[in-house]
Each structure stands twice: as C-alpha cells, then as structure tokens.
Design a protein around this motif. Structure first.
Motif, PDB file in Angstrom:
ATOM      1  N   LEU A 190       9.590   2.589   2.826  1.00  0.00           N
ATOM      2  CA  LEU A 190      10.768   2.124   3.581  1.00  0.00           C
ATOM      3  C   LEU A 190      11.939   1.833   2.650  1.00  0.00           C
ATOM      4  N   LYS A 191      11.956   2.537   1.519  1.00  0.00           N
ATOM      5  CA  LYS A 191      13.141   2.456   0.653  1.00  0.00           C
ATOM      6  C   LYS A 191      14.054   3.616   1.016  1.00  0.00           C
ATOM      7  N   ARG A 192      15.345   3.402   0.795  1.00  0.00           N
ATOM      8  CA  ARG A 192      16.316   4.368   1.337  1.00  0.00           C
ATOM      9  C   ARG A 192      16.122   5.759   0.751  1.00  0.00           C
ATOM     10  N   VAL A 232       0.851  -1.188   0.000  1.00  0.00           N
ATOM     11  CA  VAL A 232       0.000   0.000   0.000  1.00  0.00           C
ATOM     12  C   VAL A 232       0.889   1.241   0.000  1.00  0.00           C
ATOM     13  N   LYS A 233       0.436   2.294  -0.692  1.00  0.00           N
ATOM     14  CA  LYS A 233       1.091   3.599  -0.611  1.00  0.00           C
ATOM     15  C   LYS A 233       0.361   4.421   0.457  1.00  0.00           C
ATOM     16  N   SER A 234       1.099   4.988   1.388  1.00  0.00           N
ATOM     17  CA  SER A 234       0.460   5.732   2.488  1.00  0.00           C
ATOM     18  C   SER A 234      -0.376   6.898   1.965  1.00  0.00           C
ATOM     19  N   THR A 276      -0.046  -9.452  -2.391  1.00  0.00           N
ATOM     20  CA  THR A 276      -0.107  -8.917  -3.749  1.00  0.00           C
ATOM     21  C   THR A 276       0.520  -7.523  -3.730  1.00  0.00           C
ATOM     22  N   TRP A 277       1.052  -7.137  -4.883  1.00  0.00           N
ATOM     23  CA  TRP A 277       1.736  -5.828  -4.911  1.00  0.00           C
ATOM     24  C   TRP A 277       0.715  -4.750  -5.256  1.00  0.00           C
ATOM     25  N   GLY A 278      -0.087  -4.436  -4.242  1.00  0.00           N
ATOM     26  CA  GLY A 278      -1.261  -3.588  -4.408  1.00  0.00           C
ATOM     27  C   GLY A 278      -2.494  -4.457  -4.233  1.00  0.00           C
ATOM     28  N   VAL A 318      18.258  -3.031   1.558  1.00  0.00           N
ATOM     29  CA  VAL A 318      19.359  -2.963   0.571  1.00  0.00           C
ATOM     30  C   VAL A 318      18.841  -3.351  -0.809  1.00  0.00           C
ATOM     31  N   TRP A 319      18.894  -2.380  -1.719  1.00  0.00           N
ATOM     32  CA  TRP A 319      18.438  -2.598  -3.102  1.00  0.00           C
ATOM     33  C   TRP A 319      19.347  -1.784  -4.016  1.00  0.00           C
ATOM     34  N   HIS A 320      19.474  -2.187  -5.245  1.00  0.00           N
ATOM     35  CA  HIS A 320      20.313  -1.409  -6.171  1.00  0.00           C
ATOM     36  C   HIS A 320      19.552  -0.184  -6.688  1.00  0.00           C
ATOM     37  N   ALA A 321      18.235  -0.154  -6.425  1.00  0.00           N
ATOM     38  CA  ALA A 321      17.404   0.946  -6.938  1.00  0.00           C
ATOM     39  C   ALA A 321      16.833   1.768  -5.780  1.00  0.00           C
ATOM     40  N   ALA A 322      16.180   2.870  -6.116  1.00  0.00           N
ATOM     41  CA  ALA A 322      15.475   3.729  -5.153  1.00  0.00           C
ATOM     42  C   ALA A 322      16.397   4.229  -4.042  1.00  0.00           C
ATOM     43  N   ASN A 323      17.674   4.469  -4.431  1.00  0.00           N
ATOM     44  CA  ASN A 323      18.639   5.018  -3.466  1.00  0.00           C
ATOM     45  C   ASN A 323      18.825   6.504  -3.713  1.00  0.00           C
TER      46      ASN A 323
HETATM   47  O1  G3I Z   1       6.343  10.028  -3.668  1.00  0.00           O
HETATM   48  C1  G3I Z   1       6.945  10.695  -4.782  1.00  0.00           C
HETATM   49  C2  G3I Z   1       6.163  11.940  -5.100  1.00  0.00           C
HETATM   50  O2  G3I Z   1       6.260  12.853  -4.003  1.00  0.00           O
HETATM   51  C3  G3I Z   1       6.741  12.571  -6.349  1.00  0.00           C
HETATM   52  O3  G3I Z   1       5.949  13.685  -6.716  1.00  0.00           O
HETATM   53  C4  G3I Z   1       6.732  11.553  -7.481  1.00  0.00           C
HETATM   54  C5  G3I Z   1       7.381  12.150  -8.705  1.00  0.00           C
HETATM   55  O4  G3I Z   1       7.890  11.131  -9.506  1.00  0.00           O
HETATM   56  O5  G3I Z   1       7.489  10.372  -7.103  1.00  0.00           O
HETATM   57  C6  G3I Z   1       6.911   9.743  -5.963  1.00  0.00           C
HETATM   58  O6  G3I Z   1       7.696   8.627  -5.637  1.00  0.00           O
HETATM   59  C7  G3I Z   1       7.502   7.520  -6.527  1.00  0.00           C
HETATM   60  C8  G3I Z   1       7.100   6.305  -5.670  1.00  0.00           C
HETATM   61  O7  G3I Z   1       7.031   5.136  -6.478  1.00  0.00           O
HETATM   62  C9  G3I Z   1       5.749   6.524  -5.000  1.00  0.00           C
HETATM   63  O8  G3I Z   1       4.768   6.592  -5.968  1.00  0.00           O
HETATM   64  C10 G3I Z   1       8.821   7.256  -7.220  1.00  0.00           C
HETATM   65  O9  G3I Z   1       9.066   8.329  -8.117  1.00  0.00           O
HETATM   66  C11 G3I Z   1       8.710   5.952  -8.004  1.00  0.00           C
HETATM   67  O10 G3I Z   1       9.990   5.615  -8.547  1.00  0.00           O
HETATM   68  C12 G3I Z   1       8.287   4.822  -7.059  1.00  0.00           C
HETATM   69  O11 G3I Z   1       8.160   3.643  -7.854  1.00  0.00           O
HETATM   70  C13 G3I Z   1       8.106   2.435  -7.071  1.00  0.00           C
HETATM   71  C14 G3I Z   1       9.293   1.547  -7.508  1.00  0.00           C
HETATM   72  O12 G3I Z   1       9.228   0.264  -6.855  1.00  0.00           O
HETATM   73  C15 G3I Z   1      10.620   2.182  -7.139  1.00  0.00           C
HETATM   74  O13 G3I Z   1      10.681   2.356  -5.749  1.00  0.00           O
HETATM   75  C16 G3I Z   1       6.811   1.738  -7.393  1.00  0.00           C
HETATM   76  O14 G3I Z   1       5.727   2.492  -6.852  1.00  0.00           O
HETATM   77  C17 G3I Z   1       6.797   0.340  -6.764  1.00  0.00           C
HETATM   78  O15 G3I Z   1       5.634  -0.377  -7.176  1.00  0.00           O
HETATM   79  C18 G3I Z   1       8.031  -0.448  -7.211  1.00  0.00           C
HETATM   80  O16 G3I Z   1       8.024  -1.675  -6.484  1.00  0.00           O
HETATM   81  C19 G3I Z   1       9.084  -2.607  -6.823  1.00  0.00           C
HETATM   82  C20 G3I Z   1       9.526  -3.277  -5.528  1.00  0.00           C
HETATM   83  O17 G3I Z   1       9.994  -2.302  -4.622  1.00  0.00           O
HETATM   84  C21 G3I Z   1      10.598  -4.326  -5.821  1.00  0.00           C
HETATM   85  N1  G3I Z   1      10.088  -5.320  -6.781  1.00  0.00           N
HETATM   86  C22 G3I Z   1       9.630  -4.716  -8.045  1.00  0.00           C
HETATM   87  C23 G3I Z   1       8.535  -3.695  -7.766  1.00  0.00           C
HETATM   88  C24 G3I Z   1       7.971  -3.123  -9.036  1.00  0.00           C
HETATM   89  O18 G3I Z   1       8.974  -2.380  -9.702  1.00  0.00           O
END
Ligand code: G3I
Length: 369
Positions: A79-81, A51-53, A319-321, A116-121
C-alpha cells in the motif's frame, strides 16, 4: 471436535481463534500452542505483523505461522504509492487485496501503511510534485485508496516519517521531503483531513521512528514529534494516534525505560492512542554466540514492551515481519550481517520456531515475570 491440522489452516478454513484453542505439532497433522494474538488479547490489545503478499503465496509453513500468531496484518509494501500507483492513474491493489482476503479468512484485522511518505514514490509523482504541485495529487489518491477500503481497515498510517531534525529545520521537519517541498508543512494536515473524509471509521495515525532510545538524535526526534502532534491537534486535525515504529537496536545505543515512558505519557496526555507499529530488534554488533544474542535481544524486547504496555493508551503491537527468514533487517546495509547470516530481530527464526523474543513478548503481553 474435528482434529485441526496444518492443512486446514493452509486451506484457510479455520478462524485462528478455533485453531489457537487446540494443539498442532510440527508435522502436517501437528499442534501449535496459542500464538501471540491470544496473549495480547488477554491484555485487551492486539498483536500483528507486517507481511509481504508474495510470501503468503509461496510459503505454506509461513502461512500457518502467521495464522497462529497474528491478530492483525499490515502490508509491508503493497500500500505504498510506488506499488499502488506505479503509473499515474493506473491503480494496482492486487497485493493489498490478497492480504485483506487472507486477513478476513483468518479472522484478523488489517491496517494500511502509508498514504504519504518521502520514500517509495513513483518517479512520475516526484516529478509532478516538483513541477506543478497541485494538492489533488495528494487528496485524490487518499480518497481513492481509503475509499476502497472504507470500513475494512482498523487504522492507517496517514503520514509516515515527516520529521528529521538532522535537516536543521527549527521544527525538526523533514524539509527535503517532496511533499514538504511542494506544499510546506500543510501537507500533513491536508492528508489527515482527506483520510477522515474518505474513511470515517479508520483510526488515523502519524507514524515515525527513532523515538525510543536515550541518545541525542532520538531525543530531538521525540521533541519534534510532540511539537507536531500538539500543533495538529490544536488546529483540529483529525488524528487519532501515534505509531512508534520501534526499529530497535540491541547494541551500540541505550534504552532508558523512564525516558521512553515519559514520552509515551506525553502522547497519551494529548488524548492520542499509541501503537507499536514496526517492532524489530537489529542484532548487528552483538556477540557471535547466537544463544547469547537471542537472549540479549529478548531482554531488550521485554524491557521495551513493559514500558509500552504500562501506558493505558497502548492499542496494539505489531512486529515488522514475523520470521527472520523474511526480515528487511537482513537486507538493510546498516543492520545486515556482513557474512550474510540472517538478522535475528523477529519473534520466529527462519524455520518459524519460536525464539527467546517470542517468549519475551508472550510473557510481556500476559504480564508474567
Ligand atoms: O516487489 C518488487 C519486485 O517485483 C522487484 O523484483 C524487486 C526488485 O528490487 O523489488 C520489489 O519491491 C521491493 C519491496 O520492498 C518488496 O520487497 C522494493 O524494491 C523495496 O524497496 C521494498 O523495500 C521496503 C521498504 O520499506 C521500502 O518500501 C521494505 O521491504 C520494507 O521493509 C521497508 O519498510 C519500511 C516502512 O515502510 C517504514 N518504516 C521503515 C521500514 C524499514 O525500512
């Protein structure tokens, strides 16, 4: 017994078990039959969702749906870095705290994703890892975050997606990861030790994707996952389970239940728990007829779930959502529909109505044909 209404749920006054045992209809004072959380519980496991808060804050009908269906929550990104520590040393737990409060109010468990992930850092982190790799940039963070939620989380995805055979490493490791570049393979074990130290109560998982289908890439990924897990366990690394992300594709690839069952059996034989952590089913490439697509997605969902449920090590399915209204599938270039229509890969449609996939999961949990 007071009449339970949607308003009560939205106000968060009720534990869903009480809610699920009573009826609510589609109006404000309506009734909803028991959700997936009840069906999963009947099999002795849990069902939950990411869920997204922000959505919980803005969409009351979605709040009701989550309250009825989910027995566990995982933050989709809070809870991503890159969210928790966008600026070095400045922690932001507002999103994850909001989700934990919601989970507690509605009698749900919570899990964390991911240390720890290679993405979302954040940019500062990848820079530091390149220039002055000091392990404390990994261990201090885990100590801080796991310590904050000590005893409150069911489990954590400690390390996410550390393998990628396409990169050519003989072990199948994701060698372009900033963590691997900085510390080599040892970053994985270091992370698990730090997590165990910070929260001895939480179950610690390694989480990865594309291990489900009968194709070359998934087969190579399965081999690399098994090798990594065996190596970690033989080195005494404190790992409790493997998270199968299960971002399935309904068209253009093949699911072979016996191949997937064999893989899960090898995981279980190591003494590890198994969780399905991010199940959804991309329907891109499917027929234009939505009813047919929904049916075919639900058939794959049931076939997949039957294999997972047959393994005694299965602990839970997330489920992812929950609803197509908020699925990443509709934003992801490889999976989204070019005409902008929503992907239909989750249990509820965009109006939070239960789809064929919901029924497939419910009957799968209950072991019904
Ligand atoms: O919250 C910000 C918002 O303030 C801002 O205006 C907006 C502008 O782009 O970005 C928002 O953050 C986004 C976040 O999702 C919340 O919606 C990030 O840009 C966006 O990159 C992020 O994408 C998430 C992605 O992981 C990267 O963290 C997806 O929602 C999420 O479904 C996806 O989930 C991943 C799992 O963690 C790992 N397994 C694969 C899965 C799908 O890719």
């Amino acid at each position: 017994m007071p009449q339970i209404t949607r308003r009560d749920v939205v106000k968060g006054l009720l534990a869903p078990t009480l809610l699920a045992s009573r009826q609510m209809s589609e109006t404000a004072d309506a009734a909803i039959s028991p959700g997936l959380r009840e069906a999963a519980k009947a099999h002795g496991i849990f069902y939950g969702c990411a869920v997204k808060s922000s959505v919980l804050k803005d969409d009351a009908d979605f709040v009701t749906a989550v309250s009825v269906e989910a027995g566990m929550l995982v933050p989709e990104y809070e809870l991503k870095r890159g969210t928790v520590e966008a600026k070095r040393g400045a922690y932001d737990f507002s999103g994850s705290d909001r989700l934990l409060d919601f989970a507690k109010t509605h009698g749900m468990m919570m899990r964390g994703h991911t240390f720890v992930w290679h993405a979302a850092n954040p940019a500062w982190l990848t820079e530091s890892l390149k220039n002055k790799p000091d392990e404390r940039i990994l261990t201090d963070y885990i100590t801080t975050v796991a310590g904050r939620y000590k005893g409150k989380f069911h489990s954590w995805d400690v390390v996410n997606e550390a393998i990628e055979p396409k990169q050519g490493d003989a072990r199948g490791l994701r060698v372009d990861s900033p963590w691997y570049q900085a510390f080599g393979e040892s970053y994985i074990a270091t992370a698990f030790h730090a997590a165990r130290q910070a929260d001895p109560h939480a179950l610690l998982f390694y989480n990865d994707y594309n291990v489900e289908m009968a194709n070359w890439h998934d087969s190579a990924r399965r081999t690399a996952v098994l090798r990594l897990l065996e190596k970690l366990l033989s080195a005494g690394v404190p790992i409790d389970g493997f998270g199968v992300q299960a971002h399935l594709k309904c068209y253009g690839t093949r699911f072979d239940g016996s191949v997937f069952a064999d893989f899960l059996n090898q995981i279980a034989t190591m003494g590890l728990k198994i969780m399905v952590t991010e199940l959804d089913i991309a329907d891109i490439g499917g027929p234009a007829d939505v009813k047919q697509r929904d049916r075919e997605v639900s058939e794959l969902g049931r076939r997949f779930l039957d294999v997972a449920m047959a393994n005694p090590a299965i602990a839970g399915v997330l489920t992812w959502g929950l609803s197509d209204k908020y699925s990443w599938l509709s934003e992801y270039p490889d999976y989204k529909w070019p005409d902008g229509s929503l992907s239909r890969g989750l249990p509820l449609d965009s109006s939070f109505q239960r789809k064929d996939l919901w029924h497939a999961l419910q009957s799968g949990f209950l072991g019904k044909q």
